[in-house]
Scaffold this motif. Structure first.
Motif, PDB file in Angstrom:
ATOM      1  N   ASP A 143       0.823  -1.213   0.000  1.00  0.00           N
ATOM      2  CA  ASP A 143       0.000   0.000   0.000  1.00  0.00           C
ATOM      3  C   ASP A 143       0.855   1.260   0.000  1.00  0.00           C
ATOM      4  N   SER A 144       1.979   1.206   0.689  1.00  0.00           N
ATOM      5  CA  SER A 144       2.842   2.385   0.788  1.00  0.00           C
ATOM      6  C   SER A 144       3.517   2.745  -0.526  1.00  0.00           C
ATOM      7  N   ALA A 145       3.476   1.826  -1.502  1.00  0.00           N
ATOM      8  CA  ALA A 145       4.167   2.062  -2.776  1.00  0.00           C
ATOM      9  C   ALA A 145       3.215   2.328  -3.938  1.00  0.00           C
ATOM     10  N   ILE A 146       1.907   2.299  -3.678  1.00  0.00           N
ATOM     11  CA  ILE A 146       0.927   2.445  -4.763  1.00  0.00           C
ATOM     12  C   ILE A 146       1.119   3.750  -5.528  1.00  0.00           C
ATOM     13  N   THR A 147       1.246   4.849  -4.815  1.00  0.00           N
ATOM     14  CA  THR A 147       1.379   6.142  -5.493  1.00  0.00           C
ATOM     15  C   THR A 147       2.649   6.206  -6.327  1.00  0.00           C
ATOM     16  N   GLN A 148       3.760   5.710  -5.774  1.00  0.00           N
ATOM     17  CA  GLN A 148       5.013   5.745  -6.516  1.00  0.00           C
ATOM     18  C   GLN A 148       4.970   4.871  -7.761  1.00  0.00           C
ATOM     19  N   VAL A 149       4.299   3.721  -7.664  1.00  0.00           N
ATOM     20  CA  VAL A 149       4.158   2.855  -8.841  1.00  0.00           C
ATOM     21  C   VAL A 149       3.307   3.550  -9.896  1.00  0.00           C
ATOM     22  N   ALA A 150       2.255   4.230  -9.454  1.00  0.00           N
ATOM     23  CA  ALA A 150       1.422   4.986 -10.397  1.00  0.00           C
ATOM     24  C   ALA A 150       2.239   6.075 -11.087  1.00  0.00           C
ATOM     25  N   ILE A 151       3.097   6.750 -10.324  1.00  0.00           N
ATOM     26  CA  ILE A 151       3.952   7.790 -10.901  1.00  0.00           C
ATOM     27  C   ILE A 151       4.936   7.180 -11.896  1.00  0.00           C
ATOM     28  N   ALA A 152       5.568   6.078 -11.513  1.00  0.00           N
ATOM     29  CA  ALA A 152       6.527   5.421 -12.404  1.00  0.00           C
ATOM     30  C   ALA A 152       5.861   4.959 -13.689  1.00  0.00           C
ATOM     31  N   THR A 153       4.645   4.454 -13.555  1.00  0.00           N
ATOM     32  CA  THR A 153       3.904   3.997 -14.736  1.00  0.00           C
ATOM     33  C   THR A 153       3.548   5.169 -15.629  1.00  0.00           C
ATOM     34  N   SER A 154       3.046   6.229 -15.035  1.00  0.00           N
ATOM     35  CA  SER A 154       2.667   7.409 -15.801  1.00  0.00           C
ATOM     36  C   SER A 154       3.869   8.041 -16.491  1.00  0.00           C
ATOM     37  N   ALA A 155       5.030   7.965 -15.851  1.00  0.00           N
ATOM     38  CA  ALA A 155       6.252   8.537 -16.428  1.00  0.00           C
ATOM     39  C   ALA A 155       6.876   7.634 -17.482  1.00  0.00           C
ATOM     40  N   GLY A 156       6.327   6.426 -17.654  1.00  0.00           N
ATOM     41  CA  GLY A 156       6.823   5.528 -18.694  1.00  0.00           C
ATOM     42  C   GLY A 156       8.049   4.733 -18.312  1.00  0.00           C
ATOM     43  N   LEU A 157       8.280   4.541 -17.012  1.00  0.00           N
ATOM     44  CA  LEU A 157       9.491   3.855 -16.569  1.00  0.00           C
ATOM     45  C   LEU A 157       9.357   2.342 -16.536  1.00  0.00           C
ATOM     46  N   VAL A 158       8.132   1.839 -16.671  1.00  0.00           N
ATOM     47  CA  VAL A 158       7.899   0.413 -16.440  1.00  0.00           C
ATOM     48  C   VAL A 158       7.922  -0.380 -17.745  1.00  0.00           C
ATOM     49  N   ALA A 159       8.697  -1.431 -17.724  1.00  0.00           N
ATOM     50  CA  ALA A 159       8.694  -2.407 -18.814  1.00  0.00           C
ATOM     51  C   ALA A 159       8.510  -3.778 -18.196  1.00  0.00           C
ATOM     52  N   SER A 160       7.803  -4.645 -18.883  1.00  0.00           N
ATOM     53  CA  SER A 160       7.572  -5.973 -18.329  1.00  0.00           C
ATOM     54  C   SER A 160       7.536  -6.998 -19.459  1.00  0.00           C
ATOM     55  N   TYR A 161       8.481  -7.895 -19.427  1.00  0.00           N
ATOM     56  CA  TYR A 161       8.584  -8.944 -20.435  1.00  0.00           C
ATOM     57  C   TYR A 161       8.313 -10.290 -19.774  1.00  0.00           C
ATOM     58  N   PRO A 162       7.495 -11.137 -20.399  1.00  0.00           N
ATOM     59  CA  PRO A 162       6.867 -10.982 -21.714  1.00  0.00           C
ATOM     60  C   PRO A 162       5.432 -10.442 -21.656  1.00  0.00           C
ATOM     61  N   ASN A 163       4.920 -10.155 -20.459  1.00  0.00           N
ATOM     62  CA  ASN A 163       3.521  -9.760 -20.303  1.00  0.00           C
ATOM     63  C   ASN A 163       3.447  -8.417 -19.588  1.00  0.00           C
ATOM     64  N   THR A 164       3.013  -7.386 -20.288  1.00  0.00           N
ATOM     65  CA  THR A 164       2.962  -6.051 -19.688  1.00  0.00           C
ATOM     66  C   THR A 164       1.831  -5.908 -18.681  1.00  0.00           C
ATOM     67  N   LYS A 165       0.989  -6.907 -18.553  1.00  0.00           N
ATOM     68  CA  LYS A 165      -0.080  -6.861 -17.558  1.00  0.00           C
ATOM     69  C   LYS A 165       0.399  -7.315 -16.182  1.00  0.00           C
ATOM     70  N   LEU A 166       1.645  -7.776 -16.103  1.00  0.00           N
ATOM     71  CA  LEU A 166       2.199  -8.237 -14.839  1.00  0.00           C
ATOM     72  C   LEU A 166       3.367  -7.340 -14.447  1.00  0.00           C
ATOM     73  N   LEU A 167       3.241  -6.672 -13.319  1.00  0.00           N
ATOM     74  CA  LEU A 167       4.313  -5.809 -12.835  1.00  0.00           C
ATOM     75  C   LEU A 167       5.457  -6.623 -12.237  1.00  0.00           C
ATOM     76  N   LYS A 168       5.126  -7.741 -11.618  1.00  0.00           N
ATOM     77  CA  LYS A 168       6.115  -8.607 -10.957  1.00  0.00           C
ATOM     78  C   LYS A 168       7.010  -7.783 -10.029  1.00  0.00           C
ATOM     79  N   PRO A 169       6.412  -7.075  -9.085  1.00  0.00           N
ATOM     80  CA  PRO A 169       7.170  -6.101  -8.296  1.00  0.00           C
ATOM     81  C   PRO A 169       8.226  -6.689  -7.378  1.00  0.00           C
ATOM     82  N   ASN A 170       8.028  -7.909  -6.925  1.00  0.00           N
ATOM     83  CA  ASN A 170       8.887  -8.427  -5.859  1.00  0.00           C
ATOM     84  C   ASN A 170       9.990  -9.370  -6.328  1.00  0.00           C
ATOM     85  N   ILE A 171      10.060  -9.634  -7.627  1.00  0.00           N
ATOM     86  CA  ILE A 171      11.142 -10.488  -8.104  1.00  0.00           C
ATOM     87  C   ILE A 171      12.380  -9.631  -8.378  1.00  0.00           C
ATOM     88  N   PRO A 172      13.565 -10.233  -8.316  1.00  0.00           N
ATOM     89  CA  PRO A 172      14.776  -9.457  -8.572  1.00  0.00           C
ATOM     90  C   PRO A 172      14.765  -8.848  -9.975  1.00  0.00           C
TER      91      PRO A 172
END
Length: 215
Positions: A143-172
């Motif tokens: 919960d404490s990271a929701i806003t920052q993830v939204a900001i990162a997403t809006s800024a275009g910083l997020v890439a996810s291979y092979p499925n962009t519907k999965l953030l996979k936040p906790n894997i290395p």
């Protein structure tokens, strides 16, 4: 001696190849003596500190460095860790520890970039559609990271291979993941050219009042 971008023999069909080659050309990231880049290898906090300090060379000091008891003066990344802390990117942990050899997660990479670049002052996450519409694994985001993830997403910083519907936040984060997010941060800052990729997360655009009226 570091390999040159064109000699990375293990990224020719890799999803992040163009981002890796661009950053390698700038000297931000390097390969290994056997002409590989190892794009799927995870990244340590020390390695990430080095990448940050090589990338964001124009940022000014925000705070005094606190000596970490697990980063000796002769540690290979000691100077980079000190700089990454001083310019406001990476923090330490309890008891003045940094854990330089710990693997950094995909979430931590994004939070670090948002914090270090003060993106909360430049991006308005309330204009972004709810994260549940973008990622199928939002339940894994603290919960404490929701806003920052939204900001990162809006800024275009997020890439996810092979499925962009999965953030996979906790894997290395892999070396490929870090290369793309760092490059995208530079693109957001207007310092590099756009590189098209099917694996960049593109948030849905908010509907205008006219579009709402036509529904």
């Amino acid at each position: 001696m570091a390999s040159t971008p064109k000699s990375f023999r293990d990224i020719q069909n890799q999803w992040a190849r163009l981002f890796v080659e661009s950053l390698a050309n700038e000297g931000v990231i390097t390969g290994f003596p056997n002409r590989t880049f190892r794009p799927d290898t995870s990244v340590t906090r020390a390695e990430f500190a080095v990448i940050l300090t090589k990338t964001f060379t124009k940022l000014k000091k925000k705070r005094d460095y606190i000596r970490f008891i697990d980063v000796a003066a002769h540690h290979w990344a000691a100077k980079a860790i000190q700089t990454a802390y001083a310019i406001g990117f990476l923090n330490g942990f309890l008891n003045d520890r940094f854990f330089p050899d710990s693997r950094i997660s995909r979430l931590e990479v994004l939070l670090t970039l948002v914090k270090g670049l003060d993106l909360a002052l430049k991006v308005k996450p309330e204009k972004l559609a709810t994260l549940q519409e973008i990622y199928h694994d939002t339940n894994l985001i603290p919960d404490s990271a929701i806003t920052q993830v939204a900001i990162a997403t809006s800024a275009g910083l997020v890439a996810s291979y092979p499925n962009t519907k999965l953030l996979k936040p906790n894997i290395p984060a892999t070396r490929a993941d870090v290369a793309v997010s760092v490059y995208q941060a530079l693109f957001f800052m207007g310092e590099v050219q756009k590189i098209p990729s099917d694996y960049l997360v593109v948030p849905p655009q908010p509907q205008t009042e006219l579009e709402h009226a036509s529904l």
